[in-house]
Scaffold this motif. Structure first.
Motif, PDB file in Angstrom:
ATOM      1  N   ILE A  42      13.421 -27.755 -15.733  1.00  0.00           N
ATOM      2  CA  ILE A  42      13.377 -28.791 -16.776  1.00  0.00           C
ATOM      3  C   ILE A  42      12.436 -28.365 -17.891  1.00  0.00           C
ATOM      4  N   ARG A  43      11.284 -27.782 -17.536  1.00  0.00           N
ATOM      5  CA  ARG A  43      10.355 -27.308 -18.567  1.00  0.00           C
ATOM      6  C   ARG A  43      10.997 -26.219 -19.423  1.00  0.00           C
ATOM      7  N   ILE A  44      11.716 -25.321 -18.774  1.00  0.00           N
ATOM      8  CA  ILE A  44      12.384 -24.252 -19.519  1.00  0.00           C
ATOM      9  C   ILE A  44      13.401 -24.825 -20.493  1.00  0.00           C
ATOM     10  N   LEU A  45      14.220 -25.756 -20.029  1.00  0.00           N
ATOM     11  CA  LEU A  45      15.295 -26.299 -20.863  1.00  0.00           C
ATOM     12  C   LEU A  45      14.745 -27.149 -22.012  1.00  0.00           C
ATOM     13  N   LEU A  46      13.674 -27.885 -21.759  1.00  0.00           N
ATOM     14  CA  LEU A  46      13.063 -28.652 -22.848  1.00  0.00           C
ATOM     15  C   LEU A  46      12.435 -27.719 -23.882  1.00  0.00           C
ATOM     16  N   TRP A  47      11.833 -26.628 -23.427  1.00  0.00           N
ATOM     17  CA  TRP A  47      11.264 -25.664 -24.375  1.00  0.00           C
ATOM     18  C   TRP A  47      12.371 -24.976 -25.175  1.00  0.00           C
ATOM     19  N   ILE A  48      13.486 -24.694 -24.514  1.00  0.00           N
ATOM     20  CA  ILE A  48      14.637 -24.130 -25.232  1.00  0.00           C
ATOM     21  C   ILE A  48      15.099 -25.100 -26.314  1.00  0.00           C
ATOM     22  N   TYR A  49      15.118 -26.380 -25.967  1.00  0.00           N
ATOM     23  CA  TYR A  49      15.538 -27.386 -26.946  1.00  0.00           C
ATOM     24  C   TYR A  49      14.580 -27.407 -28.135  1.00  0.00           C
ATOM     25  N   PHE A  50      13.289 -27.286 -27.850  1.00  0.00           N
ATOM     26  CA  PHE A  50      12.300 -27.224 -28.920  1.00  0.00           C
ATOM     27  C   PHE A  50      12.553 -25.995 -29.803  1.00  0.00           C
ATOM     28  N   MET A  51      12.774 -24.858 -29.173  1.00  0.00           N
ATOM     29  CA  MET A  51      12.975 -23.618 -29.924  1.00  0.00           C
ATOM     30  C   MET A  51      14.193 -23.680 -30.831  1.00  0.00           C
ATOM     31  N   LEU A  52      15.321 -24.129 -30.306  1.00  0.00           N
ATOM     32  CA  LEU A  52      16.543 -24.106 -31.103  1.00  0.00           C
ATOM     33  C   LEU A  52      16.465 -25.080 -32.273  1.00  0.00           C
ATOM     34  N   LYS A  53      15.794 -26.216 -32.080  1.00  0.00           N
ATOM     35  CA  LYS A  53      15.630 -27.158 -33.189  1.00  0.00           C
ATOM     36  C   LYS A  53      14.645 -26.614 -34.229  1.00  0.00           C
ATOM     37  N   PHE A  54      13.621 -25.932 -33.774  1.00  0.00           N
ATOM     38  CA  PHE A  54      12.652 -25.340 -34.697  1.00  0.00           C
ATOM     39  C   PHE A  54      13.327 -24.279 -35.559  1.00  0.00           C
ATOM     40  N   ALA A  55      14.104 -23.395 -34.927  1.00  0.00           N
ATOM     41  CA  ALA A  55      14.759 -22.314 -35.664  1.00  0.00           C
ATOM     42  C   ALA A  55      15.784 -22.845 -36.658  1.00  0.00           C
ATOM     43  N   SER A  56      16.609 -23.790 -36.232  1.00  0.00           N
ATOM     44  CA  SER A  56      17.636 -24.316 -37.139  1.00  0.00           C
ATOM     45  C   SER A  56      17.013 -25.135 -38.262  1.00  0.00           C
ATOM     46  N   GLU A  57      15.909 -25.842 -37.971  1.00  0.00           N
ATOM     47  CA  GLU A  57      15.261 -26.646 -39.010  1.00  0.00           C
ATOM     48  C   GLU A  57      14.613 -25.758 -40.066  1.00  0.00           C
ATOM     49  N   ILE A  58      13.949 -24.697 -39.655  1.00  0.00           N
ATOM     50  CA  ILE A  58      13.379 -23.750 -40.616  1.00  0.00           C
ATOM     51  C   ILE A  58      14.476 -23.201 -41.516  1.00  0.00           C
ATOM     52  N   LEU A  59      15.585 -22.809 -40.911  1.00  0.00           N
ATOM     53  CA  LEU A  59      16.694 -22.221 -41.672  1.00  0.00           C
ATOM     54  C   LEU A  59      17.234 -23.185 -42.716  1.00  0.00           C
ATOM     55  N   ILE A  60      17.502 -24.423 -42.312  1.00  0.00           N
ATOM     56  CA  ILE A  60      18.182 -25.366 -43.202  1.00  0.00           C
ATOM     57  C   ILE A  60      17.221 -25.964 -44.232  1.00  0.00           C
ATOM     58  N   SER A  61      16.022 -26.325 -43.805  1.00  0.00           N
ATOM     59  CA  SER A  61      15.116 -27.035 -44.704  1.00  0.00           C
ATOM     60  C   SER A  61      14.628 -26.163 -45.857  1.00  0.00           C
ATOM     61  N   GLU A  62      14.472 -24.861 -45.630  1.00  0.00           N
ATOM     62  CA  GLU A  62      13.996 -24.008 -46.712  1.00  0.00           C
ATOM     63  C   GLU A  62      15.139 -23.326 -47.463  1.00  0.00           C
ATOM     64  N   CYS A  63      16.367 -23.699 -47.126  1.00  0.00           N
ATOM     65  CA  CYS A  63      17.527 -23.045 -47.737  1.00  0.00           C
ATOM     66  C   CYS A  63      17.563 -23.246 -49.246  1.00  0.00           C
ATOM     67  N   SER A  64      17.350 -24.481 -49.703  1.00  0.00           N
ATOM     68  CA  SER A  64      17.452 -24.751 -51.143  1.00  0.00           C
ATOM     69  C   SER A  64      16.385 -23.987 -51.925  1.00  0.00           C
ATOM     70  N   ILE A  65      15.167 -23.870 -51.361  1.00  0.00           N
ATOM     71  CA  ILE A  65      14.092 -23.148 -52.053  1.00  0.00           C
ATOM     72  C   ILE A  65      14.393 -21.653 -52.094  1.00  0.00           C
ATOM     73  N   LEU A  66      14.780 -21.084 -50.934  1.00  0.00           N
ATOM     74  CA  LEU A  66      14.986 -19.641 -50.852  1.00  0.00           C
ATOM     75  C   LEU A  66      16.177 -19.187 -51.687  1.00  0.00           C
ATOM     76  N   THR A  67      17.278 -19.920 -51.585  1.00  0.00           N
ATOM     77  CA  THR A  67      18.461 -19.509 -52.352  1.00  0.00           C
ATOM     78  C   THR A  67      18.245 -19.694 -53.849  1.00  0.00           C
ATOM     79  N   GLY A  68      17.444 -20.676 -54.216  1.00  0.00           N
ATOM     80  CA  GLY A  68      17.113 -20.822 -55.638  1.00  0.00           C
ATOM     81  C   GLY A  68      16.199 -19.706 -56.117  1.00  0.00           C
ATOM     82  N   TYR A  69      15.272 -19.296 -55.251  1.00  0.00           N
ATOM     83  CA  TYR A  69      14.323 -18.243 -55.636  1.00  0.00           C
ATOM     84  C   TYR A  69      14.993 -16.875 -55.688  1.00  0.00           C
TER      85      TYR A  69
END
Length: 730
Positions: free
Chosen positions: A540-567
């Motif tokens: 359960i600890r492994i799977l919850l940490w995986i859930y944290f990781m995948l949300k962190f990675a996808s959020e970084i990608l999407i949230s900074e997309c407008s800034i990076l593509t504009g720059y």
């Protein structure tokens, strides 16, 4: 008509009697349980189900271990026969003197002995098939008799929970892989030996004992033992299919609820209620991502830095950390009420977001987004699907939940791109590309509120939980949670791999927790943080940490997309919105491939591990490796697709694994797995958005690399952590 109890006794193989299912003893138990059930309380109902499940576990273990032992003995005899044929081949197969009358006479005497030995193995294999068939029939009949006489719907739940495990004992009965392999070996060797004998007797010419040519079908059909084995295999396949049919289609009509605590399973969950929960998660994800393409521009219009977009986006998951706990508690009593409340909060939050430009207030903007986070009801959506969708619909409902989320992630930015040319006023309030998302979401949530009020059906609940005992040697990480729920009541079955139960005749009517207190109180919800920490096993600890990781990675990608593509590429809001919309749509075909093809071939844990590896590859590929070379949009797009698709595939499989390894105690109360996964995901989003804002204060030139370095570290750590606990996942 012969009763089955007499039939099974009359057809037992001498010497094997003690290994057959104890049908007569189980019938006596059923009569006893039937008398008790008419006046049983809920606790007594639980004890009845638990006691009988343990009895069946003990009986199946006895049958399966005996079958494995006999298979091993027969396989050993076949191996020795193969060695005899190999010796014969070495002695005579390539001998030039093979054509002599002496060799022909020798073969003519040797082949019948080999054939007779293979036939004898076939006879004993036929006995084993009949043994398995008779016990499979007995299991089906005894479960049907229990459901009918006692009034509880145990049959379907028991078969489903005990058969869908990679180490399941029932898989030996259901798939007959070892028996089928031995049938093929006997059939092939008898056919080859008959062909050998025929050619020697008819032509007296040299032949090889091991021929690659296809064998005449008549050599197989003419063997009585082969015909008998094939017929027995066919009967066993029909019996196993019938047992599975009982499990999945529920042959018996649902009993009337006359007994307190009686469990009944309906064929389907309330369709509209499921759809309303899916619509909720879809709209929430639209609400979350519709501001991504324009949030940096909105911040600049309010005289704030563009990198404040991380705070604007991240305020929603930050608020959801608090609201998820409240909604999880509230869902113990109602689903409709918190859905209505959360919708009203979302309408207010989006209205404030839309009016922030009119009042030129960054704080009004942030408070509006914070309220939108407080209105996030994903914990309710997850729990409704987990607890009130029948097992036969659970996989499709979970896949629909992930697809609805992915579709919302795609539709949100796509709508934002279509609003780039909007510019008018509504009662003096500006409606343009930065405020229109707030106005639109206010209107959509208003329509959703009408749907909830008119069509949502509150499920009926039951506290009944059944927990078969788990052997002391088995850790909590080797439990399988099998669930079959309906809209009215739920039954939880946790299947031990090898039940540490006494034989049927030694079982008492009332079972107590002795020696190992870890299994006592499994029917109670987790109430304290200390109890929660005890339930958080390694998988359960492994799977919850995986859930944290995948949300962190996808959020970084999407949230900074407008800034990076504009720059880097000078993309407009419309281009960013279209890119994110198309990115979200890639998940749908990939999810279909995973759900319909990959998940049927590979284990979930293997898919999880490889998805993490692909995520790490995507993160490495997206780095800007040289400040002196132009950063290619093709590099960015390819890496973004790899990260986004990998994390979304990972989310679906991770949810499936989490539902299998979690304790039954984590399916009820406030601290349930729906809350834990929601908290892990929202915390990851909040931290990712906060990281963008903090790093962005140093300038946009280093934003990509400085946010992806911690992302890569988290992904690599998660992959190593998963590898360490790989064999605890199933």
């Amino acid at each position: 008509m012969v009763r089955f109890g007499h039939y099974i006794v009359a057809n037992q193989i001498p010497g094997w009697e003690e290994y057959y299912i104890g049908y007569k003893a189980l019938k006596k138990k059923i009569r006893l349980y039937g008398n008790r059930a008419s006046v049983a309380t809920q606790d007594e109902c639980r004890e009845i189900m638990k006691s009988f499940s343990d009895l069946l576990d003990s009986q199946i273990e006895k049958i399966v271990l005996f079958t494995i032992e006999k298979q091993g003995l027969l396989a050993g005899r076949l191996q020795r026969l193969w060695e005899r044929r190999k010796v014969a081949q070495e002695m005579y197969g390539d001998d030039e003197d093979m054509e002599s009358a002496l060799c022909v006479e020798h073969f003519d005497m040797t082949i019948p002995h080999l054939m007779e030995d293979y036939r004898q193995v076939g006879v004993e294999l036929l006995q084993l098939l009949q043994f398995v068939e008779l016990n499979a029939t007995g299991l089906r009949k005894i479960l049907k008799k229990f459901d009918k006489r006692v009034g509880f719907r145990l049959g379907a739940q028991y078969i489903a929970s005990r058969s869908n495990h990679p180490y399941s004992q029932l898989q030996l009965v259901f798939r007959q892989v070892g028996i089928s392999a031995m049938v093929a070996t006997i059939s092939r060797n008898l056919a080859e030996l008959r062909a050998q004998s025929f050619e020697i007797n008819s032509t007296s010419s040299s032949v090889s004992l091991f021929r690659s040519a296809s064998l005449p079908r008549r050599f197989v059909e003419d063997e009585p033992i082969i015909r008998a084995i094939v017929e027995a295999m066919h009967r066993l396949t029909q019996e196993v299919s019938l047992v599975s049919y009982v499990a999945h289609e529920l042959l018996l009509p649902a009993p009337k609820e006359e007994i307190p605590g009686m469990v009944s399973i309906q064929e389907d969950a309330h369709f509209l209620s499921i759809q309303i929960n899916l619509i909720n998660t879809f709209l929430y994800m639209v609400n979350y991502y519709i501001v991504v393409p324009s949030s940096d521009s909105y911040a600049e219009l309010l005289n704030a830095p563009a990198t404040l977009c991380g705070v604007i986006i991240g305020s929603m998951p930050l608020a959801a950390l608090v609201s998820a706990l409240v909604y999880s508690w509230w869902s113990n009593y109602s689903y409709q009420a918190p859905l209505i409340f959360s919708t009203l909060i979302l309408m207010a939050g989006n209205l404030m977001y839309a009016l922030a430009l009119k009042f030129n207030s960054v704080w009004l903007l942030l408070i509006g987004r914070f309220l939108c986070g407080l209105g996030g009801a994903r914990a309710i959506n997850r729990r409704y699907i987990s607890d009130h969708v029948p097992i036969k619909q659970l996989t499709s409902a979970s896949a629909a939940f992930v697809s609805a989320s992915a579709l919302g992630m795609a539709v949100g930015p796509a709508i934002a791109s279509l609003l780039s040319s909007v510019d008018f006023k509504f009662y003096g309030a500006p409606v343009n590309f930065v405020t229109a998302p707030g106005w639109i979401m206010t209107w959509l949530w208003g329509l959703y509120l009408v749907l909830v009020l008119l069509f949502f059906k509150e499920p009926r609940r039951s506290p009944l939980v059944v927990q078969p005992s788990v052997p002391r040697a088995a850790s909590s990480e080797t439990k399988l949670a099998g669930k079959l729920e309906d809209g009215s009541q739920s039954l939880m079955l946790t299947a031990p791999l090898l039940a540490d139960s006494a034989p049927a005749q030694d079982m008492t009517d009332e079972e107590e927790c002795e020696g190992d207190d870890s299994n006592c109180g499994d029917d109670k919800a987790v109430e304290t943080v200390g109890e929660l920490l005890k339930e958080l096993t390694l998988p359960i600890r492994i799977l919850l940490w995986i859930y944290f990781m995948l949300k962190f990675a996808s959020e970084i990608l999407i949230s900074e997309c407008s800034i990076l593509t504009g720059y880097y590429f000078n993309w407009t809001t419309t281009q960013v919105g279209l890119f994110l919309g198309l990115l979200g749509l890639t998940v749908l075909p990939i999810s279909a491939v995973v759900g319909n093809y990959i998940s049927n071939i590979y284990e979930d844990r293997l898919v999880v591990l490889w998805s993490q590896i692909f995520t790490a590859v995507g993160v490495v590929a997206i780095f800007c490796f040289s400040p002196w070379l132009a950063y290619s949009p093709y590099q960015y797009i390819a890496a973004a697709i790899l990260i986004f698709v990998s994390t979304n595939v990972l989310e679906g499989v991770n949810m499936s694994l989490l539902s299998k390894v979690m304790s039954p105690r984590l399916s009820m109360g406030v601290f349930n797995c729906g809350l834990l996964s929601t908290e892990a995901g929202t915390l990851a989003r909040a931290l990712a958005d906060g990281l963008i804002s903090v790093v962005g204060r140093g300038g946009q030139a280093n934003l990509l690399n400085f946010t992806m370095i911690p992302t890569l570290s988290i992904v690599v750590y998660t992959t190593i952590y998963t590898w360490v606990g790989y064999y605890t996942l199933y």
